[in-house]
Design a protein around this motif. Structure first.
Motif, mmCIF file in Angstrom:
data_model
loop_
_atom_site.group_PDB
_atom_site.id
_atom_site.type_symbol
_atom_site.label_atom_id
_atom_site.label_comp_id
_atom_site.label_asym_id
_atom_site.label_seq_id
_atom_site.Cartn_x
_atom_site.Cartn_y
_atom_site.Cartn_z
ATOM 1 N N TYR A 187 36.334 34.374 29.380
ATOM 2 C CA TYR A 187 35.957 35.536 30.197
ATOM 3 C C TYR A 187 36.926 36.698 29.995
ATOM 4 O O TYR A 187 36.511 37.825 29.727
ATOM 5 N N GLU A 188 38.212 36.407 30.114
ATOM 6 C CA GLU A 188 39.206 37.472 30.020
ATOM 7 C C GLU A 188 39.224 38.093 28.625
ATOM 8 O O GLU A 188 39.349 39.315 28.477
ATOM 9 N N GLY A 189 39.088 37.260 27.591
ATOM 10 C CA GLY A 189 39.073 37.784 26.231
ATOM 11 C C GLY A 189 37.894 38.709 25.986
ATOM 12 O O GLY A 189 38.040 39.789 25.397
ATOM 13 N N LEU A 190 36.708 38.304 26.446
ATOM 14 C CA LEU A 190 35.510 39.137 26.267
ATOM 15 C C LEU A 190 35.592 40.413 27.094
ATOM 16 O O LEU A 190 35.185 41.484 26.632
ATOM 17 N N ARG A 191 36.139 40.325 28.291
ATOM 18 C CA ARG A 191 36.225 41.519 29.146
ATOM 19 C C ARG A 191 37.155 42.564 28.551
ATOM 20 O O ARG A 191 36.975 43.770 28.779
ATOM 21 N N ARG A 192 38.140 42.113 27.792
ATOM 22 C CA ARG A 192 39.076 43.071 27.182
ATOM 23 C C ARG A 192 38.501 43.718 25.929
ATOM 24 O O ARG A 192 38.980 44.766 25.496
ATOM 25 N N VAL A 193 37.475 43.093 25.376
ATOM 26 C CA VAL A 193 36.872 43.630 24.155
ATOM 27 C C VAL A 193 35.633 44.460 24.464
ATOM 28 O O VAL A 193 35.440 45.544 23.915
ATOM 29 N N LEU A 194 34.789 43.951 25.364
ATOM 30 C CA LEU A 194 33.535 44.622 25.679
ATOM 31 C C LEU A 194 33.760 45.768 26.666
ATOM 32 O O LEU A 194 34.708 45.746 27.443
ATOM 33 N N PRO A 195 32.893 46.786 26.644
ATOM 34 C CA PRO A 195 33.028 47.880 27.613
ATOM 35 C C PRO A 195 32.731 47.401 29.023
ATOM 36 O O PRO A 195 31.996 46.441 29.222
ATOM 37 N N GLY A 196 33.311 48.092 29.990
ATOM 38 C CA GLY A 196 33.039 47.735 31.376
ATOM 39 C C GLY A 196 34.254 47.882 32.250
ATOM 40 O O GLY A 196 34.371 48.823 33.024
ATOM 41 N N ARG A 197 35.196 46.953 32.112
ATOM 42 C CA ARG A 197 36.368 46.979 32.978
ATOM 43 C C ARG A 197 37.183 48.250 32.750
ATOM 44 O O ARG A 197 37.686 48.848 33.696
ATOM 45 N N GLY A 198 37.314 48.691 31.497
ATOM 46 C CA GLY A 198 38.052 49.916 31.197
ATOM 47 C C GLY A 198 37.414 51.125 31.839
ATOM 48 O O GLY A 198 38.087 52.003 32.374
ATOM 49 N N ALA A 199 36.065 51.162 31.814
ATOM 50 C CA ALA A 199 35.353 52.285 32.424
ATOM 51 C C ALA A 199 35.596 52.339 33.919
ATOM 52 O O ALA A 199 35.775 53.398 34.513
ATOM 53 N N ALA A 200 35.619 51.167 34.543
ATOM 54 C CA ALA A 200 35.853 51.119 35.988
ATOM 55 C C ALA A 200 37.271 51.563 36.327
ATOM 56 O O ALA A 200 37.511 52.269 37.302
#
Length: 313
Positions: free
Chosen positions: A158-171
């Motif tokens: 989960y953490e690896g994908l969240r750091r690669v895919l858009p989403g958390r950075g935008a928030a």
């Protein structure tokens, strides 16, 4: 889905031809209630299980988080980020604690799903009277063997994908930009009071900011859902043989041929049908994991994003 999974794992070879056949037989013999047997046990334990799991994980992650960010993130945020190599350690430590909670609840759940008892209380009384209080932790070792690597894989995926895919950075960028946007709006309102020309530009800016904020929230939620679902599928694909062994040990009668250790149980499964028996119940497990883990991570992200703001307010 969980009832079908347990039936496919614990029943003797040839009892069911697959997920669909298992579903039909349960419904035909026991009706809709048969598909929800053992529901009360996980309902009592799931809140504590998830609370403890995410609490331990987040605290270990905080321990490894540097006080100062070593570099700018891809989203421009300067908040310190826990190194990715610390994530499996935090996940494994969460998995180390969980069997103490999971064992009794899953033991009762599995035996109820196999229709071995009429009610959870009757199941508890039977276990304690026949095996004593330690009997409630039958299957502790296979549960530990499943949860240690399983949680390490789950959280790391989960953490690896969240750091690669858009989403958390935008928030994060939206949260950082919020004070600046508020200041701009206040300045525009002040200018409008003096000259009368700032009100229309302020309204236009507010509308565009609102639309951008909605889009960022949608992307963030989509990222949590996608990564959560993927984490669940990857974890269960990796540890399912250990889960099958755990289910068979917990549903076995004391002293029976199925009442064995983890390694012996895995050997029996291999002899019975090779990979198909080791990964018994894979389809309902994945069908359950996708929505369950997607919702789990979405709720976690929402809570962690909004609880600090509620405390400040």
């Amino acid at each position: 889905m969980d009832t079908v999974k347990v039936r496919l794992q614990a029943s003797s070879k040839g009892t069911y031809s697959g997920m669909g056949d298992c579903f039909k037989q349960i419904y035909r013999q026991q009706g809709l209630r048969g598909l929800y047997r053992g529901l009360s046990s996980p309902l009592c334990g799931v809140a504590m299980e998830n609370g403890v799991s995410f609490l331990v994980f987040s605290r270990v992650m905080e321990y490894f988080r540097p006080e100062v960010a070593p570099h700018h993130g891809s989203n421009g945020s300067q908040e310190p980020q826990t190194p990715l190599h610390a994530v499996p350690i935090a996940g494994a430590m969460a998995g180390m604690v969980l069997p103490l909670i999971l064992c009794p609840t899953e033991l009762v759940k599995c035996r109820m799903q196999m229709a071995q008892h009429t009610s959870p209380l009757a199941c508890l009384r039977h276990i304690i009277s026949s095996e004593g209080l330690p009997g409630l932790w039958r299957g502790y070792l296979p549960t530990l063997c499943r949860e240690l690597p399983g949680n390490a894989i789950f959280f790391t995926t989960y953490e690896g994908l969240r750091r690669v895919l858009p989403g958390r950075g935008a928030a994060a960028a939206a949260a950082a930009a919020k004070p600046a946007a508020t200041a701009r709006e206040e300045g525009a309102l002040g200018a409008g009071d003096e000259g009368g020309s700032g009100s229309s530009s302020s309204s236009s800016s507010s509308s565009s900011n609102a639309l951008a904020g909605v889009w960022r929230v949608a992307v963030d939620a989509g990222g949590a859902i996608l990564c959560g679902a993927a984490a669940g599928v990857v974890m269960w694909s990796a540890v399912l043989p250990l889960d099958v062994a755990k289910t068979r040990i917990q549903t076995a009668q004391p002293g029976s041929s199925m009442d064995t250790g983890v390694l012996k149980q895995l050997q029996l499964l291999w002899r019975e049908g090779g990979r198909r028996r080791l990964w018994a119940g894979y389809s309902p497990t994945v069908a359950r994991a996708v929505p369950a883990n997607a919702c789990q991570w979405l709720a976690w992200e929402f809570a962690m994003r909004n609880l600090p703001q509620a405390e400040e307010a």
